[in-house]
Design a protein around this motif. Structure first.
Motif, PDB file in Angstrom:
ATOM      1  N   THR A  49       0.733  -1.185   0.118  1.00  9.98           N
ATOM      2  CA  THR A  49      -0.075   0.077   0.094  1.00  9.98           C
ATOM      3  C   THR A  49       0.901   1.205   0.043  1.00  9.98           C
ATOM      4  N   GLU A  50       2.266   1.244   0.153  1.00 13.74           N
ATOM      5  CA  GLU A  50       3.125   2.266   0.220  1.00 13.74           C
ATOM      6  C   GLU A  50       4.127   2.553  -0.991  1.00 13.74           C
ATOM      7  N   ILE A  51       4.118   1.377  -1.998  1.00 16.59           N
ATOM      8  CA  ILE A  51       4.833   1.356  -2.987  1.00 16.59           C
ATOM      9  C   ILE A  51       4.359   2.241  -4.038  1.00 16.59           C
ATOM     10  N   PRO A  52       5.062   3.429  -4.431  1.00 19.84           N
ATOM     11  CA  PRO A  52       4.587   3.994  -5.636  1.00 19.84           C
ATOM     12  C   PRO A  52       4.334   3.082  -6.879  1.00 19.84           C
ATOM     13  N   GLY A  53       3.138   3.368  -7.445  1.00 17.98           N
ATOM     14  CA  GLY A  53       2.952   2.723  -8.588  1.00 17.98           C
ATOM     15  C   GLY A  53       2.305   1.539  -8.357  1.00 17.98           C
ATOM     16  N   ALA A  54       2.246   1.016  -7.261  1.00 20.68           N
ATOM     17  CA  ALA A  54       1.448  -0.080  -6.896  1.00 20.68           C
ATOM     18  C   ALA A  54       0.318  -0.042  -6.799  1.00 20.68           C
ATOM     19  N   ILE A  55      -0.722  -1.115  -7.201  1.00 21.08           N
ATOM     20  CA  ILE A  55      -2.152  -0.921  -7.367  1.00 21.08           C
ATOM     21  C   ILE A  55      -2.608  -1.234  -5.837  1.00 21.08           C
ATOM     22  N   SER A  56      -3.450  -0.316  -5.416  1.00 19.80           N
ATOM     23  CA  SER A  56      -3.963  -0.316  -4.037  1.00 19.80           C
ATOM     24  C   SER A  56      -5.331  -0.872  -4.054  1.00 19.80           C
ATOM     25  N   ALA A  57      -6.176  -0.731  -5.299  1.00 14.63           N
ATOM     26  CA  ALA A  57      -7.652  -1.239  -5.339  1.00 14.63           C
ATOM     27  C   ALA A  57      -8.114  -1.416  -6.544  1.00 14.63           C
ATOM     28  N   VAL A  58      -8.992  -2.128  -6.750  1.00 16.68           N
ATOM     29  CA  VAL A  58      -9.625  -2.290  -8.210  1.00 16.68           C
ATOM     30  C   VAL A  58     -11.354  -2.354  -7.937  1.00 16.68           C
ATOM     31  N   TYR A  59     -11.992  -1.546  -8.785  1.00 11.02           N
ATOM     32  CA  TYR A  59     -13.429  -1.685  -8.675  1.00 11.02           C
ATOM     33  C   TYR A  59     -13.889  -2.070 -10.119  1.00 11.02           C
ATOM     34  N   ASN A  60     -14.936  -2.884 -10.183  1.00 13.04           N
ATOM     35  CA  ASN A  60     -15.558  -3.038 -11.459  1.00 13.04           C
ATOM     36  C   ASN A  60     -17.118  -3.243 -11.177  1.00 13.04           C
ATOM     37  N   VAL A  61     -17.874  -2.247 -12.043  1.00 16.29           N
ATOM     38  CA  VAL A  61     -19.328  -2.531 -11.901  1.00 16.29           C
ATOM     39  C   VAL A  61     -20.021  -2.553 -13.274  1.00 16.29           C
ATOM     40  N   VAL A  62     -21.108  -3.100 -13.201  1.00 19.10           N
ATOM     41  CA  VAL A  62     -21.881  -3.465 -14.529  1.00 19.10           C
ATOM     42  C   VAL A  62     -23.270  -2.925 -14.432  1.00 19.10           C
TER      43      VAL A  62
ATOM     44  N   LEU B 122      -5.620   7.194 -10.830  1.00 17.96           N
ATOM     45  CA  LEU B 122      -6.558   6.244 -11.099  1.00 17.96           C
ATOM     46  C   LEU B 122      -6.614   6.110 -12.722  1.00 17.96           C
ATOM     47  N   LEU B 123      -6.584   4.821 -13.283  1.00 15.62           N
ATOM     48  CA  LEU B 123      -7.061   4.416 -14.536  1.00 15.62           C
ATOM     49  C   LEU B 123      -8.187   3.966 -14.719  1.00 15.62           C
ATOM     50  N   ILE B 124      -9.094   4.713 -15.328  1.00 14.05           N
ATOM     51  CA  ILE B 124     -10.656   4.509 -15.499  1.00 14.05           C
ATOM     52  C   ILE B 124     -10.951   3.993 -16.920  1.00 14.05           C
ATOM     53  N   THR B 125     -11.540   2.792 -16.997  1.00 11.91           N
ATOM     54  CA  THR B 125     -11.750   2.217 -18.463  1.00 11.91           C
ATOM     55  C   THR B 125     -13.501   2.315 -18.375  1.00 11.91           C
ATOM     56  N   TYR B 126     -14.248   2.740 -19.365  1.00  6.00           N
ATOM     57  CA  TYR B 126     -15.650   2.427 -19.261  1.00  6.00           C
ATOM     58  C   TYR B 126     -16.185   2.300 -20.826  1.00  6.00           C
ATOM     59  N   SER B 127     -17.249   1.782 -20.755  1.00  5.35           N
ATOM     60  CA  SER B 127     -18.028   1.387 -22.175  1.00  5.35           C
ATOM     61  C   SER B 127     -19.404   1.351 -21.728  1.00  5.35           C
ATOM     62  N   ALA B 128     -20.091   1.563 -22.988  1.00  2.00           N
ATOM     63  CA  ALA B 128     -21.708   1.554 -23.014  1.00  2.00           C
ATOM     64  C   ALA B 128     -22.108   1.151 -24.496  1.00  2.00           C
ATOM     65  N   LEU B 129     -23.396   0.444 -24.671  1.00  2.00           N
ATOM     66  CA  LEU B 129     -23.736   0.217 -25.994  1.00  2.00           C
ATOM     67  C   LEU B 129     -24.955   1.128 -26.165  1.00  2.00           C
ATOM     68  N   PRO B 130     -24.965   1.895 -27.100  1.00  2.00           N
ATOM     69  CA  PRO B 130     -26.142   2.866 -27.382  1.00  2.00           C
ATOM     70  C   PRO B 130     -27.022   1.906 -28.617  1.00  2.00           C
ATOM     71  N   ILE B 131     -28.210   1.902 -28.015  1.00  2.00           N
ATOM     72  CA  ILE B 131     -29.089   1.270 -29.241  1.00  2.00           C
ATOM     73  C   ILE B 131     -30.470   2.225 -29.583  1.00  2.00           C
ATOM     74  N   PRO B 132     -30.864   2.370 -30.584  1.00  2.00           N
ATOM     75  CA  PRO B 132     -31.736   3.166 -31.182  1.00  2.00           C
ATOM     76  C   PRO B 132     -33.248   2.367 -30.683  1.00  2.00           C
ATOM     77  N   TYR B 133     -33.937   3.284 -30.000  1.00  2.00           N
ATOM     78  CA  TYR B 133     -35.144   2.924 -29.384  1.00  2.00           C
ATOM     79  C   TYR B 133     -36.221   2.388 -30.336  1.00  2.00           C
ATOM     80  N   ALA B 134     -36.167   3.045 -31.651  1.00  2.00           N
ATOM     81  CA  ALA B 134     -37.280   2.882 -32.833  1.00  2.00           C
ATOM     82  C   ALA B 134     -36.695   2.894 -34.111  1.00  2.00           C
ATOM     83  N   THR B 135     -37.413   1.845 -34.780  1.00  2.00           N
ATOM     84  CA  THR B 135     -36.863   1.791 -36.303  1.00  2.00           C
ATOM     85  C   THR B 135     -36.713   3.011 -36.932  1.00  2.00           C
ATOM     86  N   THR B 136     -35.833   2.935 -37.961  1.00  2.00           N
ATOM     87  CA  THR B 136     -35.605   4.319 -38.817  1.00  2.00           C
ATOM     88  C   THR B 136     -35.383   5.491 -38.039  1.00  2.00           C
ATOM     89  N   ALA B 137     -34.872   5.323 -36.892  1.00  3.64           N
ATOM     90  CA  ALA B 137     -34.444   6.316 -35.944  1.00  3.64           C
ATOM     91  C   ALA B 137     -33.083   6.548 -35.338  1.00  3.64           C
TER      92      ALA B 137
END
Length: 209
Positions: free
Chosen positions: A56-69, A99-114
């Protein structure tokens, strides 16, 4: 922890001459010593003293990881900005961190021809950090109107000690966009184990500064 030998016994810490009367072991350190059979003078010999630093004291070491869906689906009308349900993480830092943050999301048209356009926004403590553009349209036949591509991005940020909230928001520029869709029942072949296949995602890796 301070180790004090009995009576006239002394500790030889890797060539300490006549020996020392006590040995301090600091947090994060490890000491291995043996008794050489003497009853006075140098009786204990240190054969290993690891001046370890906690991870927890070493510079550059990972101290925590979180992942949510993401959880439930949400429909965002043109001109509106909403939080993506479930794609939020609250945590507390005991010191300034990177912090290194990675995110993604999938957009989908709600209706046809829109066809839809808009942004997916990374929000840190109520302030937009970066945005990534998205667009999606129906298939040429018009039959697979719920057709989209994941929009993914990364950010490196420095945060001070304290409690922080990181979340994803999305804004629709044109028409109504659906996020966090459940493909089961809507797409041929989707099964119960695929329920998170189209959900937004947020991963946070925290490094010591």
């Amino acid at each position: 922890l301070t180790v004090v030998p009995y009576g006239a016994e002394r500790i030889d810490e890797q060539g300490a001459g006549a020996g020392i009367a006590s040995l301090a072991i600091k947090p994060g350190e490890a000491v291995n010593q043996i008794n050489n059979g003497n009853t006075s003078g140098i009786t204990w010999e240190v054969i290993g003293h690891l001046n370890a630093v906690p991870m927890t004291e070493i510079p550059g070491a990972i101290s925590a990881v979180y992942n949510v869906v993401g959880t439930s689906s949400v429909n965002i009308t043109a001109g509106s900005t909403l939080d993506l349900p479930g794609v939020t993480q609250t945590f507390t830092l005991d010191k300034a961190s990177t912090l290194l943050i990675t995110y993604s999301a999938l957009p989908i048209p709600y209706a046809t021809t829109a066809p839809v356009q808009g942004t997916i926004d990374l929000v840190i403590d109520g302030v937009k950090n970066i945005s990534s553009y998205y667009s999606a349209t129906d298939a040429p036949s018009g039959n697979l109107y719920q057709l989209g591509n994941y929009s993914t991005s990364q950010a490196v940020v420095d945060l001070n000690a304290g409690t922080h909230i990181i979340k994803l928001q999305a804004k629709s520029w044109v028409n109504t966009t659906t996020f966090n869709e459940n493909p089961v029942g809507l797409y041929a072949g989707a099964i119960a184990t695929d329920v998170s296949a189209m959900k937004g995602r947020l991963t946070i890796i925290i490094f010591n500064k």
